[in-house]
Scaffold this motif. Sequence first.
Motif, PDB file in Angstrom:
ATOM      1  N   LYS A 103       0.808  -1.316   0.003  1.00 19.62           N
ATOM      2  CA  LYS A 103      -0.048   0.076  -0.015  1.00 19.62           C
ATOM      3  C   LYS A 103       0.831   1.340   0.139  1.00 19.62           C
ATOM      4  N   LEU A 104       2.123   1.228   0.614  1.00 16.93           N
ATOM      5  CA  LEU A 104       2.886   2.327   0.820  1.00 16.93           C
ATOM      6  C   LEU A 104       3.464   2.502  -0.500  1.00 16.93           C
ATOM      7  N   ARG A 105       3.554   1.615  -1.335  1.00 17.92           N
ATOM      8  CA  ARG A 105       4.323   1.795  -2.946  1.00 17.92           C
ATOM      9  C   ARG A 105       3.289   2.192  -3.546  1.00 17.92           C
ATOM     10  N   ASP A 106       1.979   1.947  -3.407  1.00 22.61           N
ATOM     11  CA  ASP A 106       0.999   2.669  -4.103  1.00 22.61           C
ATOM     12  C   ASP A 106       0.832   4.174  -3.884  1.00 22.61           C
ATOM     13  N   TYR A 107       0.656   4.556  -2.603  1.00 27.15           N
ATOM     14  CA  TYR A 107       0.706   5.891  -2.295  1.00 27.15           C
ATOM     15  C   TYR A 107       1.846   6.489  -2.693  1.00 27.15           C
ATOM     16  N   TRP A 108       3.029   6.003  -2.682  1.00 27.26           N
ATOM     17  CA  TRP A 108       4.190   6.563  -3.149  1.00 27.26           C
ATOM     18  C   TRP A 108       4.278   6.766  -4.805  1.00 27.26           C
ATOM     19  N   ASN A 109       3.680   5.811  -5.404  1.00 29.85           N
ATOM     20  CA  ASN A 109       3.514   6.033  -6.838  1.00 29.85           C
ATOM     21  C   ASN A 109       2.683   7.212  -7.218  1.00 29.85           C
ATOM     22  N   ASP A 110       1.394   7.500  -6.354  1.00 30.60           N
ATOM     23  CA  ASP A 110       0.549   8.458  -6.770  1.00 30.60           C
ATOM     24  C   ASP A 110       0.972   9.726  -6.402  1.00 30.60           C
ATOM     25  N   TRP A 111       1.932   9.867  -5.247  1.00 28.89           N
ATOM     26  CA  TRP A 111       2.584  10.910  -5.021  1.00 28.89           C
ATOM     27  C   TRP A 111       3.663  11.500  -6.135  1.00 28.89           C
ATOM     28  N   GLN A 112       4.339  10.572  -6.599  1.00 29.24           N
ATOM     29  CA  GLN A 112       5.030  10.852  -7.669  1.00 29.24           C
ATOM     30  C   GLN A 112       4.599  11.210  -8.956  1.00 29.24           C
ATOM     31  N   LYS A 113       3.526  10.736  -9.350  1.00 31.82           N
ATOM     32  CA  LYS A 113       2.806  10.685 -10.588  1.00 31.82           C
ATOM     33  C   LYS A 113       1.707  11.899 -10.555  1.00 31.82           C
ATOM     34  N   LEU A 114       0.843  11.862  -9.440  1.00 26.84           N
ATOM     35  CA  LEU A 114      -0.365  12.699  -9.513  1.00 26.84           C
ATOM     36  C   LEU A 114      -0.074  14.087  -8.295  1.00 26.84           C
ATOM     37  N   GLY A 115       1.131  14.003  -7.783  1.00 22.79           N
ATOM     38  CA  GLY A 115       1.198  14.690  -6.563  1.00 22.79           C
ATOM     39  C   GLY A 115       0.378  14.681  -5.221  1.00 22.79           C
ATOM     40  N   GLY A 142       6.679  -5.950  16.661  1.00 23.43           N
ATOM     41  CA  GLY A 142       6.114  -6.163  17.891  1.00 23.43           C
ATOM     42  C   GLY A 142       5.117  -5.363  18.260  1.00 23.43           C
ATOM     43  N   GLU A 143       5.435  -4.329  19.087  1.00 26.46           N
ATOM     44  CA  GLU A 143       4.574  -3.288  19.616  1.00 26.46           C
ATOM     45  C   GLU A 143       4.498  -2.081  18.592  1.00 26.46           C
ATOM     46  N   GLU A 144       4.701  -1.992  17.501  1.00 23.17           N
ATOM     47  CA  GLU A 144       4.943  -0.850  16.440  1.00 23.17           C
ATOM     48  C   GLU A 144       3.686  -1.173  15.399  1.00 23.17           C
ATOM     49  N   PHE A 145       2.887  -0.033  15.197  1.00 23.60           N
ATOM     50  CA  PHE A 145       2.155   0.069  14.303  1.00 23.60           C
ATOM     51  C   PHE A 145       2.397   1.081  13.190  1.00 23.60           C
ATOM     52  N   ILE A 146       1.899   1.105  11.915  1.00 28.03           N
ATOM     53  CA  ILE A 146       1.891   2.087  10.929  1.00 28.03           C
ATOM     54  C   ILE A 146       0.702   2.593  10.320  1.00 28.03           C
ATOM     55  N   VAL A 147       0.707   3.916   9.987  1.00 26.01           N
ATOM     56  CA  VAL A 147      -0.682   4.281   9.643  1.00 26.01           C
ATOM     57  C   VAL A 147      -0.342   5.034   8.325  1.00 26.01           C
ATOM     58  N   LEU A 148      -0.964   5.041   7.294  1.00 25.61           N
ATOM     59  CA  LEU A 148      -0.923   5.817   5.905  1.00 25.61           C
ATOM     60  C   LEU A 148      -2.044   6.521   5.686  1.00 25.61           C
TER      61      LEU A 148
END
Length: 688
Positions: free
Chosen positions: A270-282, A334-340
């Motif tokens: 999902k991070l890769r998809d977000y990044w591609n949208d940032w690079q292509k579409l801003g 372990g006890e770490e989460f990430i939000v996009l």
Amino acid sequence: MGAETRREAGTLDPLSLGGIVSERVSPGLADIAHAEPFEPRYELGPYELRTLYRTEAQAKRRKEARPGLWIAVAIYVLFSVSDLLLIPDVAARTIAARFAVGLTALLILEGQLRRRAATGWLDVTCAAAIIFGYVGWLCPAVMSADKESVSYYMVFGTIFMMSANLFFTFRFKISIITSTIILCILYIVNYYMPTTPVYKMVFATFYISCFTFTSYVNWKLNEERYNVFLNALEARIQHKEATERGKALLRLSRTDPLTGLENRRAIDEKLRDYWNDWQKLGAGFVAILIDVDFFKKFNDCYGHQEGDRCLIQVANALSDMIKQYNGSIGRYGGEEFIVLARMEKKDQVADLAEAICRTVENLAIAHELRRDGISIVTASVGAAFTRKQTGAKLEKIIHEADRALYLAKAGGRNCARLFDPTDPQSSDESENLAALLKIAIGQDLVSLVYQPIKDVASGRLEAVEALMRLKMLDGTLVPPSLFIPVAERTGSILELGRWAIRTVCAELLAGDHVRLVSVNVSPIQLKTPGFAASVATILGETGVTGNRLAFEITEGLEMEMHSDILRCISDLKLLGIKIWLDDFGTGFAGLSWLRLIDFDTVKIDRSFLHDCATPNGKAMLQDIIALVRNRGHKILVEGVETEEQMALMREFGIDKVQGFHVGRPVPAANLQAKRAVQRRPFTVLKSA
């Protein structure tokens, strides 16, 4: 439009019919993680199979009605040539009848298809076209003067009997009715034809034989169609089961088994998809790392089952909250989460990061063993927002969020930090420092200076503290307050620490230039397996005894009461190394550490001495001195810069002092030149 008509409007998927095929409702992510995803197949009964077959056959008959009738009419009209040859006297009438019946049938069928008539009515129209096609030709044909030709030509009527199976896929009942009507017409005409009894008997037998044959063929065709349907249905069910199995396995491979959130693999995609949208579409987005504070202590206190429940509660609460921001959340470790989440402004990022902190805090999960004055579970949050930069890579935004998280933890935890490219501790400059630290020892960019420590009662130089200095390739000095945190975050502190201890032993202790040297030791070093053994190796190689060395442990949030740390300190004391508590009073662990560890010396932070200009400040320093003295530790006060402060230290009965009034940090060569000065203690890796 009737229910049957609506049902036949498109091709039906037999696997989706309620009550006929087992309904497989996709379970939730958390259920998938703990349940067998492949349930036994629901077996259909004979009635259900027949019902399903008729439903599917309707769609097929509907699809084949138009081409079947058009082909049948075309062949029917082409037989006009036979009319011209065999019954020329009535050929004009028979041909006209053929065209009239054919066009009428086609018009009626096209109208029904346009109105989306039921399939049953389409079957009736096609069957009627066969019957009226024969009757429409027969009526003018029997008027021919050549009765013999007509009697033989009638044999072609059996073709109409077979048309029900040749051009259409009627149900067996309609096919039998159509063929029976044609047979009856043939019998009636055969009976009234002016022919011999033998002729009538032969052709009657022929007609019955054709009827029997076509009926049997029709029955076998319908049975074969049913068998084909069963095989196709089995294949489709197996394909669907295989697809569901694949989807279930894919969900399992992308799902965290404990919390039901997306796992690292899924969130990375999902991070890769977000990044591609940032690079292509801003389309800007934020990456947020969340770490549950002191979670290891929670596990040690309440057990791993309660730890799992804690993570599940945090995951559920954050998942519900993140939905309001149309974001995604996953478990990153372990006890770490990430939000996009897609966002346009930094203010939104700050609001979301703060909301995450408050969401975890509001759960009010008890955490009694924390040592920072908070008795519930909280979270530290680090956020990074997309920004225009040259040569940016996907991994960079995660690194930036990680650096922001590090600052949040170092800043007291239970708080959120947004990555700031202008902040030296989190910006790209720290990345440059990290790279510089990797080559610092090999390129002689790192060095040590030593600050004297004086015994107050005798006035003699009691020890020295080793302070690390770093310069850049161009010779510019880097403040310890900048490079020490980076060294701890990147792990470079381990190699630098070993180098510092070895250098201290070689430069001062091996040559008996001072009695004692103190070295600042990071909690990261104490938690590293084999640290005490590596120190013992250095002492053995340099020929220095452990009682010539003191390790200063800085009190602070990172100094957790960790069993590995306590064990390491115990091993170091067995080597004879003295253990000092540094910067006492500035962190949260001081009293706990005074209770757990028998420190040789406690260093009181300089801020308390400098506050003695006020009565309250002086009283505070006296209280701290009394507390430490009652524990039986020797006391060292930092930051003595004036004679007045030195006099105050004599008044308070302090054991040792350190500061610019006593002496400024100097290179080892200066101490070596003053060989007459008695040996003094030494401290390494200080960030002040």
